[in-house]
Write a protein that holds these residues in place. Sequence first.
Motif, PDB file in Angstrom:
ATOM      1  N   CYS A 123       0.691  -0.726  -0.174  1.00  2.61           N
ATOM      2  CA  CYS A 123       0.143   0.405   0.319  1.00  2.61           C
ATOM      3  C   CYS A 123       0.630   0.815  -0.342  1.00  2.61           C
ATOM      4  O   CYS A 123       0.497   2.598  -0.680  1.00  2.61           O
ATOM      5  CB  CYS A 123      -0.723  -0.174   1.471  1.00  2.61           C
ATOM      6  N   GLY A 124       2.054   1.067   0.686  1.00  2.00           N
ATOM      7  CA  GLY A 124       2.844   2.039   0.746  1.00  2.00           C
ATOM      8  C   GLY A 124       3.236   2.810  -0.267  1.00  2.00           C
ATOM      9  O   GLY A 124       3.618   3.729  -1.028  1.00  2.00           O
ATOM     10  N   LYS A 125       4.386   1.988  -0.967  1.00  3.64           N
ATOM     11  CA  LYS A 125       4.507   1.693  -2.653  1.00  3.64           C
ATOM     12  C   LYS A 125       3.596   2.311  -3.578  1.00  3.64           C
ATOM     13  O   LYS A 125       3.648   3.100  -4.081  1.00  3.64           O
ATOM     14  CB  LYS A 125       4.904   0.063  -3.599  1.00  3.64           C
ATOM     15  N   ILE A 126       2.010   2.175  -3.509  1.00  5.87           N
ATOM     16  CA  ILE A 126       1.306   2.521  -4.458  1.00  5.87           C
ATOM     17  C   ILE A 126       1.042   3.659  -3.787  1.00  5.87           C
ATOM     18  O   ILE A 126       0.344   4.765  -5.409  1.00  5.87           O
ATOM     19  CB  ILE A 126      -0.483   1.369  -3.690  1.00  5.87           C
ATOM     20  N   HIS A 127       1.338   4.306  -2.596  1.00  8.70           N
ATOM     21  CA  HIS A 127       1.096   5.881  -2.817  1.00  8.70           C
ATOM     22  C   HIS A 127       2.650   6.400  -2.855  1.00  8.70           C
ATOM     23  O   HIS A 127       2.774   8.124  -3.079  1.00  8.70           O
ATOM     24  CB  HIS A 127       0.697   5.902  -1.220  1.00  8.70           C
ATOM     25  N   GLY A 128       3.119   5.528  -2.960  1.00  4.86           N
ATOM     26  CA  GLY A 128       4.903   6.315  -3.931  1.00  4.86           C
ATOM     27  C   GLY A 128       5.726   6.985  -2.760  1.00  4.86           C
ATOM     28  O   GLY A 128       6.330   7.662  -2.251  1.00  4.86           O
ATOM     29  N   VAL A 129       5.048   6.010  -1.136  1.00  3.66           N
ATOM     30  CA  VAL A 129       5.869   6.671   0.453  1.00  3.66           C
ATOM     31  C   VAL A 129       7.326   5.388   0.116  1.00  3.66           C
ATOM     32  O   VAL A 129       6.851   4.419   0.226  1.00  3.66           O
ATOM     33  CB  VAL A 129       5.386   6.131   0.906  1.00  3.66           C
ATOM     34  N   ASN A 130       8.186   6.051   0.084  1.00  4.90           N
ATOM     35  CA  ASN A 130       9.877   5.426   0.674  1.00  4.90           C
ATOM     36  C   ASN A 130       8.737   4.444   2.095  1.00  4.90           C
ATOM     37  O   ASN A 130       8.863   4.304   3.001  1.00  4.90           O
ATOM     38  CB  ASN A 130      10.596   5.989   0.680  1.00  4.90           C
ATOM     39  N   ILE A 131       9.243   3.181   1.859  1.00  8.97           N
ATOM     40  CA  ILE A 131       9.114   2.539   3.057  1.00  8.97           C
ATOM     41  C   ILE A 131      10.592   1.675   3.856  1.00  8.97           C
ATOM     42  O   ILE A 131      11.507   1.484   3.116  1.00  8.97           O
ATOM     43  CB  ILE A 131       8.787   1.152   2.164  1.00  8.97           C
ATOM     44  N   ILE A 132      11.281   2.398   5.222  1.00 11.16           N
ATOM     45  CA  ILE A 132      11.942   1.409   5.455  1.00 11.16           C
ATOM     46  C   ILE A 132      11.377   0.528   6.549  1.00 11.16           C
ATOM     47  O   ILE A 132      10.530   0.466   6.939  1.00 11.16           O
ATOM     48  CB  ILE A 132      12.586   3.058   6.470  1.00 11.16           C
ATOM     49  N   LYS A 133      12.450  -0.297   6.216  1.00 16.49           N
ATOM     50  CA  LYS A 133      12.655  -1.894   6.888  1.00 16.49           C
ATOM     51  C   LYS A 133      13.540  -1.778   7.642  1.00 16.49           C
ATOM     52  O   LYS A 133      14.540  -2.149   7.328  1.00 16.49           O
ATOM     53  CB  LYS A 133      12.640  -3.095   5.931  1.00 16.49           C
ATOM     54  N   ILE A 134      13.127  -1.814   9.517  1.00 14.43           N
ATOM     55  CA  ILE A 134      13.977  -2.396  10.375  1.00 14.43           C
ATOM     56  C   ILE A 134      13.821  -3.929  10.206  1.00 14.43           C
ATOM     57  O   ILE A 134      12.529  -4.343  11.485  1.00 14.43           O
ATOM     58  CB  ILE A 134      13.959  -1.200  11.481  1.00 14.43           C
ATOM     59  N   PRO A 135      14.300  -5.077   9.813  1.00 22.18           N
ATOM     60  CA  PRO A 135      13.622  -6.438  10.531  1.00 22.18           C
ATOM     61  C   PRO A 135      13.555  -6.467  11.887  1.00 22.18           C
ATOM     62  O   PRO A 135      13.970  -6.601  13.520  1.00 22.18           O
ATOM     63  CB  PRO A 135      15.022  -7.626   9.850  1.00 22.18           C
ATOM     64  N   LEU A 136      13.111  -7.324  11.876  1.00 22.21           N
ATOM     65  CA  LEU A 136      12.541  -7.838  13.258  1.00 22.21           C
ATOM     66  C   LEU A 136      14.007  -8.431  13.623  1.00 22.21           C
ATOM     67  O   LEU A 136      14.245  -9.164  13.042  1.00 22.21           O
ATOM     68  CB  LEU A 136      11.636  -9.057  13.853  1.00 22.21           C
ATOM     69  N   LEU A 137      14.344  -8.964  15.557  1.00 25.16           N
ATOM     70  CA  LEU A 137      15.676  -9.390  16.331  1.00 25.16           C
ATOM     71  C   LEU A 137      15.279 -10.923  15.707  1.00 25.16           C
ATOM     72  O   LEU A 137      13.837 -11.629  15.420  1.00 25.16           O
ATOM     73  CB  LEU A 137      15.824  -9.082  17.259  1.00 25.16           C
ATOM     74  N   GLU A 138      16.164 -12.093  15.070  1.00 24.24           N
ATOM     75  CA  GLU A 138      16.220 -13.158  14.596  1.00 24.24           C
ATOM     76  C   GLU A 138      14.744 -14.178  14.889  1.00 24.24           C
ATOM     77  O   GLU A 138      14.463 -14.578  15.129  1.00 24.24           O
ATOM     78  CB  GLU A 138      17.314 -13.108  14.370  1.00 24.24           C
ATOM     79  N   GLU A 139      15.849 -14.124  16.646  1.00 22.73           N
ATOM     80  CA  GLU A 139      15.668 -15.440  17.731  1.00 22.73           C
ATOM     81  C   GLU A 139      13.986 -15.750  18.090  1.00 22.73           C
ATOM     82  O   GLU A 139      13.060 -16.424  17.996  1.00 22.73           O
ATOM     83  CB  GLU A 139      16.344 -15.130  19.014  1.00 22.73           C
TER      84      GLU A 139
END
Length: 369
Positions: A123-139
């Motif tokens: 949805c963010g991409k449809i709106h042309g918004v930049n998506i910043i991804k911060i992955p969850l901690l692994e374990e």
Amino acid sequence: MNKKNCYSNFNLISLIRENILYIEPYISARIEYKEEKNSIFLDANENSFGAPLSFYNSYNRYPDPLQEKLKKRISSIKNIPPSNIFLGNGSDEIIDLIYRIFSCPGKDNAIIFPPTYGMYEVCGKIHGVNIIKIPLLEEEYQLNLKDIKKVINNYCNNKIIFICSPNNPTGNNIIREDIKSLIKMFTGIIVLDEAYIDFSFESSISEEIEKFPNLIVLQTLSKSWGLAGLRIGIAIASKEIIYWMNKIKFPYNISINSQEIAMKALDNKDLFFYNLKNILSEREYLENSLKKIPIVDIVYPSSSNFFLVKINSSSIHLYQYLINKKIIVRDRSKVILCENCLRITVGTHEENEYLISNIKKYSDKKNKT
Ligand SMILES: Cc1ncc(COP(=O)(O)O)c(C=O)c1O
């Protein structure tokens, strides 16, 4: 992404997309004269002769644009005033509205914590918004607060943060204290998606909505209420945020049928709790059974109505094998931190037994080769 400096305190108006701020909303005909029950309605270009259906109905009329009766029912179940509730055509519509209100295409950022529900990014991409991804901690699949703080402090135009708890596809609750500390440190909008909250033993944060002016809680009737086909999503937020949602939504976003049938379901709380109890006991059965199968590496703990299951070999092969047995699960192996993982929804007892017996057969075959 632009470097600093952001808004230092929360100011709702400063977050709203400029063209939205000055928009004159569409006033639907059904809002203007809603109390006029016995009048002749010639104001909305409806068909006064009715629909070509053989049973009594009022489908020739537009539905209540603000779904007042339905909101009252939801309000009494969730113990939230109707004025703090917005209803959307599924929570997906609400996610879209949040982007429309609070982000500028080509300028603003939304922050998400993958692996998580895919629509925040799409949805963010449809709106042309930049998506910043911060992955969850692994374990444990929890928030990486250290990296989140860095992004919040170093980059401006961070408008929206999406947190999903219980999280899809991992199934776990995000630690409540981490969520609260994020709500307190962020001056943009925090969306906490609680689509699966009724399957969790944690309470909803919506009970505390008054404390958090920048929080939007999303819930839905699609999951625990079993009404995915009706498309009814719920946003719980401050009256000010609800005002903006009502201002720009499509006038008649929830059909007459959806409103009426949802009210009937909401009146049947006994059956709701009966089904919920069954899902929770089947969840336990499925978890215990899956854990006993040799090819199953990890069954991640779930507070939802599904499990993320890690297979000790290629999950794609098992996925295909199950399709051939007419069992469709969700392959998540290409999703970050979900290598060789399948997401499996809790089914009825018969469905779960059939699933388990087939995974066992697959596992036995694998072990022989
Ligand atoms: C976390 C989450 N949020 C929202 C949705 C969409 O809900 P709705 O059916 O209300 O649009 C889903 C659907 O799978 C989901 O997993």
